[in-house]
Design a protein around this motif. Structure first.
Motif, PDB file in Angstrom:
ATOM      1  N   SER A  80       0.826  -1.202   0.000  1.00  0.00           N
ATOM      2  CA  SER A  80       0.000   0.000   0.000  1.00  0.00           C
ATOM      3  C   SER A  80       0.866   1.260   0.000  1.00  0.00           C
ATOM      4  O   SER A  80       0.556   2.239  -0.692  1.00  0.00           O
ATOM      5  CB  SER A  80      -0.942  -0.004   1.205  1.00  0.00           C
ATOM      6  N   ARG A  81       1.965   1.243   0.761  1.00  0.00           N
ATOM      7  CA  ARG A  81       2.868   2.401   0.737  1.00  0.00           C
ATOM      8  C   ARG A  81       3.517   2.547  -0.628  1.00  0.00           C
ATOM      9  O   ARG A  81       3.695   3.657  -1.132  1.00  0.00           O
ATOM     10  CB  ARG A  81       3.939   2.245   1.811  1.00  0.00           C
ATOM     11  N   ALA A  82       3.876   1.414  -1.218  1.00  0.00           N
ATOM     12  CA  ALA A  82       4.494   1.454  -2.543  1.00  0.00           C
ATOM     13  C   ALA A  82       3.540   2.034  -3.572  1.00  0.00           C
ATOM     14  O   ALA A  82       3.924   2.840  -4.424  1.00  0.00           O
ATOM     15  CB  ALA A  82       4.937   0.054  -2.952  1.00  0.00           C
ATOM     16  N   ALA A  83       2.269   1.639  -3.498  1.00  0.00           N
ATOM     17  CA  ALA A  83       1.285   2.125  -4.466  1.00  0.00           C
ATOM     18  C   ALA A  83       1.083   3.629  -4.321  1.00  0.00           C
ATOM     19  O   ALA A  83       0.968   4.349  -5.319  1.00  0.00           O
ATOM     20  CB  ALA A  83      -0.028   1.379  -4.273  1.00  0.00           C
ATOM     21  N   ALA A  84       1.021   4.114  -3.086  1.00  0.00           N
ATOM     22  CA  ALA A  84       0.840   5.548  -2.867  1.00  0.00           C
ATOM     23  C   ALA A  84       2.036   6.335  -3.388  1.00  0.00           C
ATOM     24  O   ALA A  84       1.888   7.397  -4.003  1.00  0.00           O
ATOM     25  CB  ALA A  84       0.626   5.824  -1.384  1.00  0.00           C
ATOM     26  N   ALA A  85       3.222   5.813  -3.160  1.00  0.00           N
ATOM     27  CA  ALA A  85       4.426   6.495  -3.616  1.00  0.00           C
ATOM     28  C   ALA A  85       4.543   6.481  -5.132  1.00  0.00           C
ATOM     29  O   ALA A  85       5.047   7.441  -5.735  1.00  0.00           O
ATOM     30  CB  ALA A  85       5.656   5.843  -3.001  1.00  0.00           C
ATOM     31  N   ALA A  86       4.087   5.403  -5.765  1.00  0.00           N
ATOM     32  CA  ALA A  86       4.209   5.286  -7.221  1.00  0.00           C
ATOM     33  C   ALA A  86       3.556   6.462  -7.922  1.00  0.00           C
ATOM     34  O   ALA A  86       4.122   7.046  -8.862  1.00  0.00           O
ATOM     35  CB  ALA A  86       3.591   3.972  -7.692  1.00  0.00           C
ATOM     36  N   ALA A  87       2.355   6.834  -7.469  1.00  0.00           N
ATOM     37  CA  ALA A  87       1.650   7.954  -8.096  1.00  0.00           C
ATOM     38  C   ALA A  87       2.420   9.256  -7.929  1.00  0.00           C
ATOM     39  O   ALA A  87       2.515  10.066  -8.864  1.00  0.00           O
ATOM     40  CB  ALA A  87       0.253   8.078  -7.500  1.00  0.00           C
ATOM     41  N   ALA A  88       3.008   9.451  -6.749  1.00  0.00           N
ATOM     42  CA  ALA A  88       3.775  10.676  -6.496  1.00  0.00           C
ATOM     43  C   ALA A  88       5.057  10.709  -7.318  1.00  0.00           C
ATOM     44  O   ALA A  88       5.470  11.777  -7.807  1.00  0.00           O
ATOM     45  CB  ALA A  88       4.098  10.788  -5.011  1.00  0.00           C
ATOM     46  N   MET A  89       5.689   9.558  -7.491  1.00  0.00           N
ATOM     47  CA  MET A  89       6.916   9.498  -8.270  1.00  0.00           C
ATOM     48  C   MET A  89       6.642   9.773  -9.747  1.00  0.00           C
ATOM     49  O   MET A  89       7.394  10.479 -10.421  1.00  0.00           O
ATOM     50  CB  MET A  89       7.590   8.135  -8.076  1.00  0.00           C
ATOM     51  N   VAL A  90       5.554   9.206 -10.261  1.00  0.00           N
ATOM     52  CA  VAL A  90       5.170   9.476 -11.652  1.00  0.00           C
ATOM     53  C   VAL A  90       4.877  10.960 -11.833  1.00  0.00           C
ATOM     54  O   VAL A  90       5.305  11.594 -12.819  1.00  0.00           O
ATOM     55  CB  VAL A  90       3.944   8.627 -12.043  1.00  0.00           C
ATOM     56  N   ALA A  91       4.152  11.551 -10.875  1.00  0.00           N
ATOM     57  CA  ALA A  91       3.819  12.977 -10.953  1.00  0.00           C
ATOM     58  C   ALA A  91       5.074  13.841 -10.949  1.00  0.00           C
ATOM     59  O   ALA A  91       5.140  14.860 -11.655  1.00  0.00           O
ATOM     60  CB  ALA A  91       2.905  13.353  -9.788  1.00  0.00           C
ATOM     61  N   ALA A  92       6.087  13.431 -10.192  1.00  0.00           N
ATOM     62  CA  ALA A  92       7.334  14.198 -10.143  1.00  0.00           C
ATOM     63  C   ALA A  92       8.043  14.175 -11.488  1.00  0.00           C
ATOM     64  O   ALA A  92       8.584  15.198 -11.935  1.00  0.00           O
ATOM     65  CB  ALA A  92       8.239  13.648  -9.049  1.00  0.00           C
ATOM     66  N   PHE A  93       8.045  13.030 -12.143  1.00  0.00           N
ATOM     67  CA  PHE A  93       8.625  12.973 -13.488  1.00  0.00           C
ATOM     68  C   PHE A  93       7.828  13.854 -14.451  1.00  0.00           C
ATOM     69  O   PHE A  93       8.406  14.565 -15.292  1.00  0.00           O
ATOM     70  CB  PHE A  93       8.664  11.535 -14.004  1.00  0.00           C
ATOM     71  N   GLU A  94       6.519  13.788 -14.333  1.00  0.00           N
ATOM     72  CA  GLU A  94       5.684  14.581 -15.236  1.00  0.00           C
ATOM     73  C   GLU A  94       5.899  16.078 -15.030  1.00  0.00           C
ATOM     74  O   GLU A  94       5.905  16.851 -15.996  1.00  0.00           O
ATOM     75  CB  GLU A  94       4.216  14.202 -15.032  1.00  0.00           C
ATOM     76  N   GLN A  95       6.104  16.492 -13.789  1.00  0.00           N
ATOM     77  CA  GLN A  95       6.377  17.896 -13.514  1.00  0.00           C
ATOM     78  C   GLN A  95       7.720  18.331 -14.100  1.00  0.00           C
ATOM     79  O   GLN A  95       7.937  19.514 -14.369  1.00  0.00           O
ATOM     80  CB  GLN A  95       6.346  18.145 -12.006  1.00  0.00           C
ATOM     81  N   ALA A  96       8.603  17.349 -14.310  1.00  0.00           N
ATOM     82  CA  ALA A  96       9.889  17.640 -14.946  1.00  0.00           C
ATOM     83  C   ALA A  96       9.799  17.550 -16.460  1.00  0.00           C
ATOM     84  O   ALA A  96      10.819  17.650 -17.154  1.00  0.00           O
ATOM     85  CB  ALA A  96      10.948  16.674 -14.429  1.00  0.00           C
ATOM     86  N   GLY A  97       8.584  17.338 -16.970  1.00  0.00           N
ATOM     87  CA  GLY A  97       8.388  17.300 -18.415  1.00  0.00           C
ATOM     88  C   GLY A  97       8.546  15.947 -19.049  1.00  0.00           C
ATOM     89  O   GLY A  97       8.735  15.855 -20.264  1.00  0.00           O
ATOM     90  N   GLN A  98       8.436  14.863 -18.242  1.00  0.00           N
ATOM     91  CA  GLN A  98       8.605  13.525 -18.788  1.00  0.00           C
ATOM     92  C   GLN A  98       7.441  12.635 -18.384  1.00  0.00           C
ATOM     93  O   GLN A  98       7.159  12.474 -17.188  1.00  0.00           O
ATOM     94  CB  GLN A  98       9.911  12.891 -18.279  1.00  0.00           C
ATOM     95  N   ALA A  99       6.781  12.048 -19.374  1.00  0.00           N
ATOM     96  CA  ALA A  99       5.770  11.046 -19.079  1.00  0.00           C
ATOM     97  C   ALA A  99       6.458   9.838 -18.457  1.00  0.00           C
ATOM     98  O   ALA A  99       7.629   9.555 -18.755  1.00  0.00           O
ATOM     99  CB  ALA A  99       5.038  10.649 -20.350  1.00  0.00           C
ATOM    100  N   ALA A 100       5.763   9.105 -17.598  1.00  0.00           N
ATOM    101  CA  ALA A 100       6.392   7.984 -16.910  1.00  0.00           C
ATOM    102  C   ALA A 100       5.360   6.909 -16.578  1.00  0.00           C
ATOM    103  O   ALA A 100       4.162   7.192 -16.478  1.00  0.00           O
ATOM    104  CB  ALA A 100       7.075   8.463 -15.635  1.00  0.00           C
TER     105      ALA A 100
END
Length: 305
Positions: free
Chosen positions: A269-289
């Motif tokens: 459950s912690r991994a799943a919650a973090a996954a969304a935040a990590m993807v969002a961080a890449f997207e904020q840097a201009g990269q789909a993930a």
């Protein structure tokens, strides 16, 4: 006289074990179908999937080179024809080159009169991996052969057991980082103090895994040698790592040579919650993930049919 095998993706290095520590990843991988043929040779008949522009010349292809090494070592009177189905993007930091050779080896092994053990297949897998990376290192092929977290050192493979509930996240940005380029930034000397710190971190991680002690892993899962030199090659890396740590990761770093980023967690459950935040961080840097969740005790390569 044919067999099909699947090999999972992998996390190479696992931050603190450069070239010697790796983990398999559930849910993504390569598939190889191998046929026995009368000709005493190895040929590649087809490459399909997410990557197609790979060499068909066996000596220049990881799967082809691995089966050539097997044929020569065993002095086989027959040959192999290979068809590859690529599920892992090359230059992703998830063992895409290694997965092809391991899948081909496992499939070809099923066609032998006396199949070999995973340990016996290991040298052939190293031969195949070297085609892509330029060196013989087992942190990708090792966990693919055995499954889970694997220490590959001194020509042997050792699976490191971890609690079943521990999970990993691998986030892959829509970018390519070739292994050879990622290795170039490692040229030059390293400070002895950093080498000692990295050795201590590796010891803490291995001890924590064996004991099921997340705090030991948390104290050690930090790369002080390789990550500082490779991080500038990955746009958004520090934001992605920070997102994982903010969600209580035991640690986070570069997966393999990058550009993928991984993190370890005590629960799914912690991994799943973090996954969304990590993807969002890449997207904020201009990269789909894309994100992949897997038990740290991931699967081994296996026959599909």
């Amino acid at each position: 006289m044919s067999a099909t095998a699947h090999a999972p993706a992998s996390i190479g290095n696992v931050a603190v074990g450069f070239d010697i520590l790796g983990q398999s990843i559930a849910g993504i991988g390569d598939q190889a179908t191998v046929r026995r043929i009368d000709e005493a040779l190895v040929r590649i008949d087809a490459i399909r999937g997410c990557v197609r522009d790979l060499p068909l010349e066996p000596m220049q292809n990881t799967a082809g080179r691995a089966l050539l090494a097997m044929r020569e070592a065993l002095d086989l009177p027959f040959g192999f024809a290979i068809e590859l189905e690529k599920g892992i993007a090359l230059g992703s930091g998830m063992g895409g080159s290694a997965a092809s050779c391991v899948a081909a080896l496992v499939a070809a092994n099923a066609l032998l009169e006396e199949p070999l053990s995973a340990a016996q297949l290991y040298p052939f897998a190293l031969d195949g991996e070297a085609v892509s990376s330029g060196s013989r290192h087992g942190d990708n092929v090792g966990p693919m052969l055995l499954g889970g977290l694997v220490l590959a050192a001194h020509g042997r493979l050792l699976r490191i057991e971890v609690p079943e509930v521990w999970h990993s996240v691998v986030v892959h940005p829509d970018a390519v980082l070739e292994t050879r380029r990622a290795r170039q930034v490692l040229q030059g000397t390293f400070a002895l103090t950093d080498f000692v710190a990295q050795s201590a971190n590796l010891a803490l991680v291995l001890s924590g895994c064996q004991r099921g002690d997340a705090e030991l892993v948390r104290a050690g899962l930090a790369d002080v040698l390789v990550e500082p030199r490779r991080a500038p090659l990955i746009r958004g890396f520090h934001a992605v790592k920070d997102a994982a740590l903010a969600h209580d990761a035991m640690g986070a770093s570069i997966s393999g040579a990058g550009p993928s980023v991984f993190a370890w967690f005590e629960t799914r459950s912690r991994a799943a919650a973090a996954a969304a935040a990590m993807v969002a961080a890449f997207e904020q840097a201009g990269q789909a993930a894309s994100a992949f969740l897997s038990p740290i005790n991931g699967p081994a390569a296996a026959l599909v049919r």
